[in-house]
Every structure is written in C-alpha cells, then in structure tokens.
Write an enzyme that holds these catalytic residues in place. Structure first.
Site, PDB file in Angstrom:
ATOM      1  N   SER A  48      45.031  44.383  40.158  1.00 20.29           N
ATOM      2  CA  SER A  48      44.374  44.077  41.302  1.00 20.29           C
ATOM      3  C   SER A  48      43.427  42.961  41.147  1.00 20.29           C
ATOM      4  CB  SER A  48      43.419  45.551  41.550  1.00 20.29           C
ATOM      5  OG  SER A  48      42.648  45.697  40.201  1.00 20.29           O
ATOM      6  N   LYS A 116      50.592  51.009  32.509  1.00 17.72           N
ATOM      7  CA  LYS A 116      50.636  51.867  33.644  1.00 17.72           C
ATOM      8  C   LYS A 116      51.696  51.021  34.585  1.00 17.72           C
ATOM      9  CE  LYS A 116      47.890  51.236  37.252  1.00 17.72           C
ATOM     10  NZ  LYS A 116      48.740  50.584  38.514  1.00 17.72           N
ATOM     11  N   GLU A 185      47.166  57.485  44.192  1.00 16.07           N
ATOM     12  CA  GLU A 185      46.162  56.692  44.752  1.00 16.07           C
ATOM     13  C   GLU A 185      46.354  56.919  46.240  1.00 16.07           C
ATOM     14  OE1 GLU A 185      46.316  52.645  43.991  1.00 16.07           O
ATOM     15  OE2 GLU A 185      45.282  52.188  45.907  1.00 16.07           O
TER      16      GLU A 185
HETATM   17  O1  KIV Z   1      45.635  47.309  39.724  1.00 15.85           O
HETATM   18  C1  KIV Z   1      44.925  48.139  39.744  1.00 15.85           C
HETATM   19  O2  KIV Z   1      43.624  48.089  39.702  1.00 15.85           O
HETATM   20  C2  KIV Z   1      45.375  49.327  40.278  1.00 15.85           C
HETATM   21  C3  KIV Z   1      44.716  50.098  41.086  1.00 15.85           C
HETATM   22  C4  KIV Z   1      44.736  49.993  42.524  1.00 15.85           C
HETATM   23  C5  KIV Z   1      44.857  51.676  41.086  1.00 15.85           C
HETATM   24  O3  KIV Z   1      46.380  49.686  39.988  1.00 15.85           O
END
Ligand code: KIV
Length: 294
Positions: A48, A116, A185
């Site tokens: 993000s 992640k 999410e």
């Molecule tokens: O990139 C990020 O901050 C995320 C959030 C939207 C969960 O993956």
C-alpha cells in the site's frame, strides 16, 4: 528495557488466550520508532506504500527493491515487533523459484519475520513451497488489492453466500498449505466470524469485523494522513492532514512576515568576534573595490 520479541508462538498464545492481536502498516523509520514504543504486535510493510507514500493509484507499481528498502528502515526502528514484508505484484505469481528468492530477500536483507501474499487456492502451492523453504507466510483473502482489475475496483467481498463460502474454503486451503496466519480484508463480520471459528491459526481483520483474532489498520488511514479516499472500515485516530497543513501555513506566514527566524533560532557570536569580523570585512571590501576599479 526493550520488550520481548514478538514471535509466531507468542501470536499463537495470544489467540489461545483470547487476547486481541494488534497490527499496523508502517513504511519508515520514525513511524516505526513510535509503533515500537506503543508496542504494536505486528508491523506490515505493505505494498500500500505505492499509494500512501508514493502517490500511485494502485499497489501494482511497488517493486521488490522499494519494499526491501522500506522494510529495512522499519526493522531498524522496531526491533521487537513481528515484521512482515508484503510480496509486491508479480514477485510470487511468475514461478515458485522466483517467489522463494524474493521472499528470501525480505528475510535475509530486511530482517523480516515473515512475508504476506494475496490469494487463496491459486497461491496454495506457493505458500507450501515458501513454508518448506523456512519462510513463514501470512495469507490475504477477501479484498485483495493486487487483483483490483479482476475485482472491478476496491470492493468488499464475500457479501453473498456463495462468495463467502469461497473465502471460507480458501482460508482452510491456505492453512493446510502452511500459512501461519491469514489477513481477511473487507468482508462482512459474519464471514470474519466463520473463518476465525474454523481456523487453527490467527485470523487478522482489516474490515472483517470484530470476531477475528486481531485487527489491522493502514497507518496513513488511521492517522488521517491519506486524502484520496477512506474505506468504510477505517477509524481515524488523528487528523494529521490538518495538523501538518496548519504547520506548513504558519511557517510560510512567519517567513513572509519576518517572524521567523528569531534570535533563539540563530547561532550567536561573541561581540569581540563580531567587531573583528567587521574590521576584516571592511578591509576585504576595500580589496574587492580596488580590484574591481583596476
Ligand atoms: O499493502 C497493504 O498495506 C495491505 C493492506 C491493504 C492489508 O496489504
């Protein structure tokens, strides 16, 4: 005294005891220092950052090199938090060897504790391969921003029963593939509850309601430091946009009106040195004038 390092067993224990897990995104050193002081459990260096820090209109332009640089800065500021590096677009979709190499960079170069990645059954093999390669993986289901083109925008997911069942099944598949936790999410709380009740691993919500094992917010959203849009699930804990804008305007006003700088912002010189300087400058001035006049 530095706090105890947050680890996977510590997170599992919190879940078992019914203690909520706290998670925030972070992209830079000064913010990481504050999150460490506040003792947040998990920090996500999210892709993000492409939107919140770099100004793009999606997360897709984030690159591995950018993510690593930011993750290293965050690790320096938050040595005790459980640090997760977000695998950017096309860093794990192309092939399993490429996914392992990129995930390994988060662990070895940035000191992350895990990575992640987004997706369900379509990424199960990648999750299993990374886990076998000693990289802990957090899954990410529901609204997955890297699939924004397929989803047709940043939209809540799992709002009809069939779609919700798919999310619930994907959570089971990810857990079976070895994910140590799942981020859920933008799904209704009922879906969050079912996924959490059926899981044997921590389920973290970002817009998935109150029944999950923990909560995540994007730091720029919760601080009121991102203007483009505010998702429904965000609670604003500060209005940094306003605070910072007022500070910038006050500074500009002060400079224009001669109120800044004041004597306390200047480096003092002894009066005897000021006198000597004046004398030297006058002599220097004579020399310059003579040179100019030939
Ligand atoms: O990139 C990020 O901050 C995320 C959030 C939207 C969960 O993956």
């Amino acid at each position: 005294m530095p706090r105890e390092k947050v680890t996977i067993p510590y997170l599992r224990d919190k879940r078992k005891k019914g203690q909520k897990i706290t998670m925030l995104t972070c992209y830079d050193y000064p913010t990481a220092l504050l999150q460490e002081k506040a003792e947040v459990d998990i920090i996500l260096v999210g892709d993000s950052l492409a939107m919140t820090v770099l100004g793009y209109d999606s997360t897709l332009p984030a690159t591995m090199d950018t993510m690593i640089e930011h993750a290293r800065a965050v690790r320096r500021g938050a040595p005790g938090a459980f640090l997760i590096g977000d695998m950017p677009y096309m860093s794990y979709q192309v092939s399993i060897p490429k996914a392992i190499r990129n995930a390994g960079r988060f662990m070895a170069e940035a000191g992350c504790d895990a990575v992640k990645l987004e997706g369900g059954r379509n990424v199960a093999e990648v999750v299993a391969a990374l886990t076998r390669a000693t990289v802990p993986v957090m899954g990410h289901l529901g609204l997955t921003p890297q699939s924004v083109a397929q989803l047709g925008g940043f939209r809540a997911q799992g709002r009809d029963a069939d779609n919700a069942m798919r999310v619930i099944e994907d959570a089971r598949i990810l857990e079976e593939a070895g994910a140590f936790a799942i981020l859920l999410e933008a799904v209704p709380p009922e879906v969050g509850r079912l996924v959490t009740e059926r899981a044997g691993i921590p389920i973290i919500s970002i817009g998935a309601g109150p029944y999950c094992d923990g909560q995540l917010l994007i730091v720029h959203d919760m601080l009121g430091f991102f203007e483009a849009f505010t998702p429904k699930f965000v609670k604003k804990y500060a209005d940094l946009n306003q605070v910072i804008l007022e500070a910038f305007r006050a500074y500009i006003e002060d400079v224009r009106n001669g109120r800044f700088p004041q004597p306390e912002h200047c480096y003092p010189m002894k009066p005897s040195e000021v006198e000597r300087l004046q004398a030297l400058a006058e002599r220097g001035e004579d020399k310059c004038t003579r040179l100019k006049n030939g």
